[in-house]
Scaffold this active site. Structure first.
Site, PDB file in Angstrom:
ATOM      1  N   GLU A  53       0.703  -1.135   0.027  1.00  0.00           N
ATOM      2  CA  GLU A  53       0.163  -0.088  -0.182  1.00  0.00           C
ATOM      3  C   GLU A  53       0.790   1.347   0.210  1.00  0.00           C
ATOM      4  O   GLU A  53       0.752   2.069  -0.851  1.00  0.00           O
ATOM      5  CB  GLU A  53      -0.989  -0.081   1.209  1.00  0.00           C
ATOM      6  CG  GLU A  53      -1.903  -1.113   1.230  1.00  0.00           C
ATOM      7  CD  GLU A  53      -1.187  -2.347   2.119  1.00  0.00           C
ATOM      8  OE1 GLU A  53      -2.146  -3.055   2.783  1.00  0.00           O
ATOM      9  OE2 GLU A  53      -0.117  -2.663   1.961  1.00  0.00           O
ATOM     10  N   ARG A 106      22.039 -24.931  -8.928  1.00  0.00           N
ATOM     11  CA  ARG A 106      23.228 -24.676  -9.872  1.00  0.00           C
ATOM     12  C   ARG A 106      22.904 -23.462 -10.801  1.00  0.00           C
ATOM     13  O   ARG A 106      23.804 -23.130 -11.508  1.00  0.00           O
ATOM     14  CB  ARG A 106      23.105 -25.775 -10.539  1.00  0.00           C
ATOM     15  CG  ARG A 106      23.829 -27.110 -10.035  1.00  0.00           C
ATOM     16  CD  ARG A 106      23.340 -28.513 -10.668  1.00  0.00           C
ATOM     17  NE  ARG A 106      23.341 -29.308 -10.070  1.00  0.00           N
ATOM     18  CZ  ARG A 106      22.633 -30.760 -10.368  1.00  0.00           C
ATOM     19  NH1 ARG A 106      22.483 -30.899 -11.550  1.00  0.00           N
ATOM     20  NH2 ARG A 106      22.592 -31.587  -9.289  1.00  0.00           N
TER      21      ARG A 106
END
Length: 384
Positions: free
Chosen positions: A59, A217
């Site tokens: 917000e 990886r």
């Protein structure tokens, strides 16, 4: 002439807020992912999302975006995926920001599930004369915070079950030898899931058949997920055939029975800095929920990825712990009834053959192309 937008305005605005919320997936935890838009004259004029834990909430980001664009927030309606907070945490309450900005109408996707603050934001804003409407695209907004609900209400890691399977539901050929089922793009997606999760869970059969590394990886990985193995057959710490024991012993956790956790093997593993956690017996095998609770409480693991075989997959689903499923469906047919099934173990858990009336039911929440495969996202049908 462009095609008309099929969604009503309110749904369209909230759909954009949902899309924005997803951008905080990797950094918002332990806070929920939240998105917000400001609307004026039927158009979105400002946007925001919770970018990271400790950063301003969605917000406030949307209000700041409006002011940066010289848009008066007081002339706008606010659409936000989660009820604005009304308490002090890492940041001040968002209800204060809404009132200070002069916003008079707020549309909320779903209520805050945290029992200590539930209803506070909406009630507070209404008491100050703000019109608050709940339930705009509620299911999509609840799905956004499914992980947060698990952390807040069940105090355990959120569990994502990953499956790579053929069209006939097989995850491996007969004998279980390690062979790729899905395409290279799907393998990359799995690496992204490992990047998101703080632990990867497999079963003992997967450990023995695949000798996996369970690491991420991707170059952006700054830490590796913990490796969790669920098994009653503990190895000895000097079994060199297991890569995890030789190279990742400090990041390795075994979940086993209380009986096996008291053996010499377990003590030897712990002496080599491998963790061994005893799990209680449940009606259908090891009770996995305590392991997930310890992962969150002791290791700070907010999301765990299960990449085990059919028995572990079924155990998680049967125990109500498969919070989300990622199924990589390959356009291939193996055609062997003796091949390894994506889910197995129901008949082994009791003297019965299950009927269709006894299925574990899920609902589709997403479908996307993943190279040659389909990536399907599912959640438990009863999850609320």
């Amino acid at each position: 002439m462009p095609a008309a937008d099929p969604l009503p305005d309110r749904d369209r605005f909230m759909a954009r807020a949902v899309e924005l919320a997803g951008r905080g997936l990797f950094k918002a935890a332990p806070n929920p992912c939240v998105g917000a838009v400001l609307v004026r004259g039927g158009e979105i004029v400002a946007e925001g999302w919770h970018t990271a834990y400790g950063a301003p909430h969605a917000e406030r980001e949307a209000i700041a975006d409006a002011r940066a664009k010289s848009v008066d927030p007081a002339a706008c309606d606010l659409y936000v995926t989660l009820e604005p907070c009304n308490h002090h945490g890492k940041t001040p309450p968002c209800t204060e920001a809404v009132l200070e900005a002069g916003i008079r109408r707020v549309f909320v996707g779903c209520a805050d599930p945290n029992p200590t603050v539930a209803g506070g934001g909406g009630d507070f804003l209404r008491s100050r004369g703000v019109e608050v409407t709940f339930g705009i695209r509620e299911e999509a907004c609840r799905d956004l915070i499914a992980d947060f609900r698990t952390w807040a209400l069940q105090e355990r890691s959120y569990c994502i079950l990953k499956l790579a399977q053929t069209l006939d539901g097989r995850i491996a050929a007969r004998g279980g030898q390690p062979e790729a089922v899905s395409c290279a793009e799907s393998h990359c997606r799995v690496q992204e899931l490992r990047l998101l999760c703080g632990a990867v869970i497999i079963g003992g059969n997967t450990l023995r058949a695949d000798n996996p590394r369970l690491d991420c990886r991707l170059p952006e990985a700054t830490r590796q997920p913990l490796a969790v193995v669920v098994t009653r057959r503990l190895p000895w710490p000097d079994e060199e055939r297991f890569w995890l024991l030789m190279h990742r012993h400090r990041e390795l956790i075994f979940w086993t029975s209380e009986e096996r956790a008291a053996t010499d093997q377990a003590k030897a593993l712990e002496a080599s800095q491998v963790r061994v956690w005893a799990l209680p017996e449940g009606p259908c095998g090891l009770d996995l929920a305590p392991g997930l609770r310890r992962l969150l409480a002791e290791c700070g693991v907010h999301r765990a990825l299960c990449e085990g075989g059919g028995r572990l997959a079924y155990a998680l689903a049967e125990q109500g712990l498969a919070d989300e499923m990622k199924v990589f469906l390959a356009p291939r047919v193996l055609g062997d009834a003796g091949a390894v099934s994506a889910f197995s173990g129901a008949a082994a858990l009791g003297d019965f053959a299950p009927h269709m009336s006894q299925t574990l039911d899920f609902r589709f929440t997403g479908c996307a192309a993943s190279g040659d495969d389909l990536e399907l996202t599912l959640r438990p049908r009863e999850a609320r």
